[in-house]
Design an enzyme around this catalytic site. Structure first.
Site, PDB file in Angstrom:
ATOM      1  N   SER A  20      44.997  52.637  31.126  1.00  0.00           N
ATOM      2  CA  SER A  20      43.714  52.354  30.480  1.00  0.00           C
ATOM      3  C   SER A  20      43.950  51.865  29.055  1.00  0.00           C
ATOM      4  CB  SER A  20      42.852  53.624  30.443  1.00  0.00           C
ATOM      5  OG  SER A  20      43.435  54.596  29.585  1.00  0.00           O
ATOM      6  N   GLY A  23      44.725  54.929  26.982  1.00  0.00           N
ATOM      7  CA  GLY A  23      46.022  55.472  27.358  1.00  0.00           C
ATOM      8  C   GLY A  23      47.181  54.636  26.853  1.00  0.00           C
ATOM      9  N   LYS A 171      30.812  63.177  33.150  1.00  0.00           N
ATOM     10  CA  LYS A 171      31.560  63.690  32.003  1.00  0.00           C
ATOM     11  C   LYS A 171      31.205  65.156  31.713  1.00  0.00           C
ATOM     12  CE  LYS A 171      33.719  59.868  31.219  1.00  0.00           C
ATOM     13  NZ  LYS A 171      35.171  59.772  31.544  1.00  0.00           N
TER      14      LYS A 171
END
Length: 308
Positions: A20, A23, A171
């Protein structure tokens, strides 16, 4: 006073999902700070590939790439083995990148799996779990806010279900599940709840943006710079005093001029609608606070400060 440093068992850390944007940038920044990194990806290298192409041999020697299946406990544990720190951010599978009820179930299950794997790898000292501001801001009675929302607040699950706020629901439930498992297993975990990440490819399809108009009206529509978000992750990892949740954002979108800039980034093709912001001078009261993170990072040497 300088921040208290966390002294890990080793300088080896794991970043998942390293493919990502967050990341990949975390991997690069951690390398620059002297860490050895296990870069765990679900499939292709993704955003990490552009860094691999420019790394020198010494940097390449300090990165080991792992293929980690979020539904395979053993592949997660393999990537974590030998690491003292674990940075986890969920990236939707490329074959199903839309947030819906199915994606919520995937993310919650993934959160459970990575925490369970962490509990079984005895070298893991600290987990940095990336969540979202959307796990904080949605309330049943939006007009009832009497003070700033902060890390103590959670989005209302029933409200999110009713209005199909799948990103917020995903989330919220995944973070709550992670906290429940962390406490049950005695894991040292800190979460970073990120605002909307501004980037060149940001579009109206970003799941964070569902309900953006209401977030703007409530004074809780916040954005963050990617470099600042990366620094926040490293700060809460390295600072031994870090605990609980941290709301991470650079600014609140609470004025028509700022809203116009964000709108042009998200939907440059929508010029007639965007022009409706122009000429407005209304300032929305800010109803969200990142004071806890700002105080923690007061003495942290950020990447932006190094560049200046």
């Amino acid at each position: 006073m300088a921040p208290a440093s966390f002294i890990p068992i080793s300088n080896k850390v794991c970043v998942m999902d390293a493919s990502s944007r967050l990341g990949a940038n975390l991997v690069a920044r951690l390398l620059g700070r002297g860490y050895v990194v296990h870069a765990a990806v679900q499939g292709q290298l993704g955003e990490l590939e552009k860094y691999v192409k420019v790394w020198d041999e010494d940097e390449k020697m300090k990165v080991k790439v792992f293929k980690a299946d979020l539904f395979d406990f053993h592949s997660i544990a393999d990537a974590l083995r030998g690491c003292s720190g674990f940075f986890y951010n969920f990236e939707p599978p490329r074959d199903h990148s839309v947030y819906d009820e199915h994606m919520m179930e995937v993310e919650v299950k993934a959160a459970h799996n990575v925490l369970e794997a962490s509990a079984h790898v005895d070298t893991v000292d600290k987990i940095i779990f990336t969540s979202s501001i959307t796990a904080v801001v949605w309330r049943r009675d939006r007009s009832s806010t009497s003070s700033n929302l902060d890390e103590k607040h959670w989005s209302d699950i029933s409200f999110c279900q009713k209005f199909k706020l799948w990103h917020a629901l995903s989330k919220t439930i995944s973070e709550k599940s992670a906290w429940a498992l962390a406490m049950d297993r005695g894991l040292n975990m800190v979460t970073v709840n990120a605002g909307l990440i501004l980037s060149n490819d940001l579009s109206i399809t970003n799941p964070y943006l569902k309900g953006a108009a209401e977030m703007y009206e409530d004074g809780v529509f916040v954005v963050t710079d990617l470099k600042f978000l990366v620094d926040a992750h490293i700060c809460v990892f390295e600072d031994i005093s870090a605990y609980g949740r941290y709301l991470c954002f650079n600014s609140v979108v609470n004025h028509a001029e700022v809203a116009l800039q964000v709108a042009k980034t998200i939907a440059p093709w929508a010029s007639p609608q965007i022009r409706s912001f122009e000429g407005e001078d209304k300032m929305i009261q800010q109803n969200i606070s990142n004071k806890k993170l700002n105080e923690l990072m007061a003495d942290f040497e950020t990447e932006l400060s190094q560049e200046s």
